[in-house]
Motif scaffolding. Structure first.
Motif, PDB file in Angstrom:
ATOM      1  N   PRO A  81       0.808  -1.220   0.000  1.00  0.00           N
ATOM      2  CA  PRO A  81       0.000   0.000   0.000  1.00  0.00           C
ATOM      3  C   PRO A  81       0.848   1.279   0.000  1.00  0.00           C
ATOM      4  N   GLU A  82       1.923   1.264   0.792  1.00  0.00           N
ATOM      5  CA  GLU A  82       2.803   2.455   0.825  1.00  0.00           C
ATOM      6  C   GLU A  82       3.479   2.669  -0.524  1.00  0.00           C
ATOM      7  N   ILE A  83       3.889   1.568  -1.130  1.00  0.00           N
ATOM      8  CA  ILE A  83       4.562   1.668  -2.430  1.00  0.00           C
ATOM      9  C   ILE A  83       3.584   2.204  -3.471  1.00  0.00           C
ATOM     10  N   GLY A  84       2.375   1.647  -3.461  1.00  0.00           N
ATOM     11  CA  GLY A  84       1.346   2.089  -4.407  1.00  0.00           C
ATOM     12  C   GLY A  84       1.056   3.570  -4.272  1.00  0.00           C
ATOM     13  N   GLU A  85       0.980   4.019  -3.026  1.00  0.00           N
ATOM     14  CA  GLU A  85       0.682   5.426  -2.794  1.00  0.00           C
ATOM     15  C   GLU A  85       1.840   6.317  -3.248  1.00  0.00           C
ATOM     16  N   ALA A  86       3.056   5.869  -2.934  1.00  0.00           N
ATOM     17  CA  ALA A  86       4.227   6.674  -3.317  1.00  0.00           C
ATOM     18  C   ALA A  86       4.364   6.770  -4.841  1.00  0.00           C
ATOM     19  N   LEU A  87       3.996   5.722  -5.557  1.00  0.00           N
ATOM     20  CA  LEU A  87       4.128   5.756  -7.023  1.00  0.00           C
ATOM     21  C   LEU A  87       3.008   6.570  -7.671  1.00  0.00           C
ATOM     22  N   GLY A  88       1.845   6.571  -7.062  1.00  0.00           N
ATOM     23  CA  GLY A  88       0.735   7.359  -7.594  1.00  0.00           C
ATOM     24  C   GLY A  88      -0.011   6.635  -8.710  1.00  0.00           C
ATOM     25  N   SER A  89      -1.041   7.284  -9.223  1.00  0.00           N
ATOM     26  CA  SER A  89      -1.911   6.626 -10.210  1.00  0.00           C
ATOM     27  C   SER A  89      -1.374   6.815 -11.626  1.00  0.00           C
ATOM     28  N   ASP A  90      -1.914   6.020 -12.551  1.00  0.00           N
ATOM     29  CA  ASP A  90      -1.683   6.171 -13.999  1.00  0.00           C
ATOM     30  C   ASP A  90      -0.218   6.007 -14.421  1.00  0.00           C
ATOM     31  N   CYS A  91       0.472   5.059 -13.772  1.00  0.00           N
ATOM     32  CA  CYS A  91       1.873   4.805 -14.159  1.00  0.00           C
ATOM     33  C   CYS A  91       1.941   3.757 -15.249  1.00  0.00           C
ATOM     34  N   GLU A  92       3.020   3.861 -15.979  1.00  0.00           N
ATOM     35  CA  GLU A  92       3.378   2.844 -16.943  1.00  0.00           C
ATOM     36  C   GLU A  92       4.604   2.144 -16.381  1.00  0.00           C
ATOM     37  N   LEU A  93       4.631   0.816 -16.438  1.00  0.00           N
ATOM     38  CA  LEU A  93       5.721   0.072 -15.807  1.00  0.00           C
ATOM     39  C   LEU A  93       6.639  -0.537 -16.847  1.00  0.00           C
ATOM     40  N   VAL A  94       7.918  -0.424 -16.614  1.00  0.00           N
ATOM     41  CA  VAL A  94       8.924  -1.075 -17.460  1.00  0.00           C
ATOM     42  C   VAL A  94       9.769  -1.937 -16.545  1.00  0.00           C
ATOM     43  N   GLU A  95       9.765  -3.251 -16.787  1.00  0.00           N
ATOM     44  CA  GLU A  95      10.555  -4.137 -15.922  1.00  0.00           C
ATOM     45  C   GLU A  95      11.726  -4.734 -16.697  1.00  0.00           C
ATOM     46  N   PHE A  96      12.916  -4.604 -16.129  1.00  0.00           N
ATOM     47  CA  PHE A  96      14.113  -5.185 -16.738  1.00  0.00           C
ATOM     48  C   PHE A  96      14.415  -6.538 -16.098  1.00  0.00           C
ATOM     49  N   GLY A  97      14.623  -7.555 -16.925  1.00  0.00           N
ATOM     50  CA  GLY A  97      15.023  -8.866 -16.411  1.00  0.00           C
ATOM     51  C   GLY A  97      13.930  -9.539 -15.616  1.00  0.00           C
ATOM     52  N   CYS A  98      12.707  -9.486 -16.142  1.00  0.00           N
ATOM     53  CA  CYS A  98      11.545  -9.984 -15.398  1.00  0.00           C
ATOM     54  C   CYS A  98      11.554 -11.499 -15.215  1.00  0.00           C
ATOM     55  N   GLY A  99      12.196 -12.240 -16.122  1.00  0.00           N
ATOM     56  CA  GLY A  99      12.062 -13.692 -16.072  1.00  0.00           C
ATOM     57  C   GLY A  99      10.590 -14.051 -16.050  1.00  0.00           C
ATOM     58  N   ASN A 100      10.239 -15.048 -15.237  1.00  0.00           N
ATOM     59  CA  ASN A 100       8.826 -15.396 -15.061  1.00  0.00           C
ATOM     60  C   ASN A 100       8.430 -15.088 -13.624  1.00  0.00           C
ATOM     61  N   SER A 101       8.914 -13.946 -13.121  1.00  0.00           N
ATOM     62  CA  SER A 101       8.700 -13.627 -11.716  1.00  0.00           C
ATOM     63  C   SER A 101       7.342 -12.960 -11.500  1.00  0.00           C
ATOM     64  N   ALA A 102       6.657 -13.402 -10.447  1.00  0.00           N
ATOM     65  CA  ALA A 102       5.304 -12.892 -10.161  1.00  0.00           C
ATOM     66  C   ALA A 102       5.314 -11.544  -9.432  1.00  0.00           C
ATOM     67  N   LYS A 103       6.505 -10.978  -9.193  1.00  0.00           N
ATOM     68  CA  LYS A 103       6.555  -9.729  -8.407  1.00  0.00           C
ATOM     69  C   LYS A 103       5.734  -8.607  -9.027  1.00  0.00           C
ATOM     70  N   ILE A 104       5.692  -8.578 -10.357  1.00  0.00           N
ATOM     71  CA  ILE A 104       4.935  -7.514 -11.026  1.00  0.00           C
ATOM     72  C   ILE A 104       3.446  -7.590 -10.674  1.00  0.00           C
ATOM     73  N   LEU A 105       2.968  -8.803 -10.416  1.00  0.00           N
ATOM     74  CA  LEU A 105       1.548  -8.945 -10.073  1.00  0.00           C
ATOM     75  C   LEU A 105       1.275  -8.286  -8.716  1.00  0.00           C
ATOM     76  N   ASP A 106       2.216  -8.435  -7.790  1.00  0.00           N
ATOM     77  CA  ASP A 106       2.071  -7.761  -6.490  1.00  0.00           C
ATOM     78  C   ASP A 106       2.051  -6.248  -6.686  1.00  0.00           C
TER      79      ASP A 106
END
Ligand code: AVJ
Length: 332
Positions: A81-106
């Motif tokens: 929740p703190e991370i979500g609030e700090a990042l704010g709304s309407d972001c576009e995400l770019v992930e480097f070296g994602c592999g098949n990691s579920a972290k992006i879902l969190d």
């Protein structure tokens, strides 16, 4: 560019755009070969990640000794929740070296109105699996997969979403694979990619006791040893190599001066091997240096990021202080 449709079932197909820059073609193997002709011999860690290597890495993340993934995932969930609030709304995400990691879902689960997701990895199968998973669970979210070698400072495809700002997500302490000067170059490039008002959310492993660190890179089941030796197996499979995998051993140790775990493949005896018809000679005890994994104190990482124009905004640690997640903001 191809539009890649994943499932063949009758259910609505998750679809996403897939761009394959074929990073393992052409001069790719020349780099590995010339590294083996140096003294000391060294090969960059990106060469670990064929399909088998990516799968072995996934097994590493589940090992009892490999605390990094567990600590970071728990942190992303607890501080979500703190991370979500700090990042704010309407972001576009770019992930480097994602592999098949579920972290992006969190991360997606705590963001208000995410506008797009661009996943970048060097390994095809895990990337396709992850894109399918994200597309299936987030209908309407533009999802793009880019198969590429991100250490080559790519120009990224234009993102599809209509976002307020970009967030670069670089979890897992993959930044630790770069020597500090290259880490600064990479972070500067990420800063350009993020553009004005952009942020960087990055996982960085912390310095800690040697025993804990060394166990994480030399596990009891020998999975990390297999991961390391997969480099030679891969050279055998893909480059007509004739390495005898039993004649090398996995070594991992913490080098306190530079503050990094080093992984090597040590030749158990004097021997020869061939790759692409080139002869390579090894003395007994000679090693191929296959990976560095740098560990950073909080301030130390912030100083490094500042050289690349990133200002520290927040930092989150797990209770055991094993791992850090930094949020940085681009200088105005
Ligand atoms: C994926 C680069 C973060 O350095 O900890 C795991 C790779 N190497 N075990 C790391 C790795 C050996 C990992 N990174």
């Amino acid at each position: 560019m191809t539009l890649h449709q994943v499932s063949r079932s009758h259910r609505p197909r998750p679809d996403f755009e897939y761009i394959d820059l074929n990073p393992t073609e052409g001069v790719w193997w020349q780099e590995a070969l010339s590294g083996m002709q140096l003294r000391p011999k060294r090969v960059a860690p990106k060469f670990f990640y064929d399909q088998a290597g990516s799968w072995l890495f996934e097994r590493i993340t589940q090992l009892p000794e490999y605390y990094l993934t567990r600590a970071e995932t728990a942190l992303l969930q607890a501080k979500g929740p703190e991370i979500g609030e700090a990042l704010g709304s309407d972001c576009e995400l770019v992930e480097f070296g994602c592999g098949n990691s579920a972290k992006i879902l969190d991360l997606l689960s705590v963001l208000e109105r995410p506008r797009g997701y661009l996943a970048i990895d060097i390994s095809r199968e895990p990337l396709l699996e992850l894109c399918a998973k994200v597309a299936a669970t987030h209908p309407g979210l533009p999802v793009q997969g880019l198969r590429a070698d991100f250490s080559q400072f790519l120009k990224l495809p234009r993102l599809k979403g209509r976002a307020e700002r970009k967030v670069i997500f670089f979890p897992g302490s993959s930044i630790g694979n770069f020597d500090p000067p290259e880490a600064v170059d990479f972070l500067s490039h990420a800063r350009e990619t993020a553009g004005p008002g952009g942020s960087l959310l990055i996982g960085v492993d912390l310095k800690k006791d040697r025993e804990l660190l060394e166990a994480a890179y030399d596990d009891a089941q020998g999975v990390t040893a297999m991961f390391n030796k997969n480099l030679l197996a891969r050279l055998n499979r893909e480059c007509g190599g004739d390495f005898n995998l039993d004649a090398f051993r996995h070594r991992a140790f913490y080098n306190e001066g530079p503050g990094r775990i080093e992984m090597h493949l040590e030749s158990l005896r004097s021997q020869e091997a061939h790759v692409f018809g080139e002869k390579l000679t090894f003395e007994a005890g000679e090693t191929i240096h296959t990976e560095n994994s740098y560990k950073y104190r909080i301030q130390q990482f912030q100083d490094l990021a500042a050289k690349a124009g990133w200002q520290p905004e927040r930092v989150w640690l797990d209770d055991a202080r094993l791992f850090s997640v930094h949020l940085l903001r681009g200088e105005a």
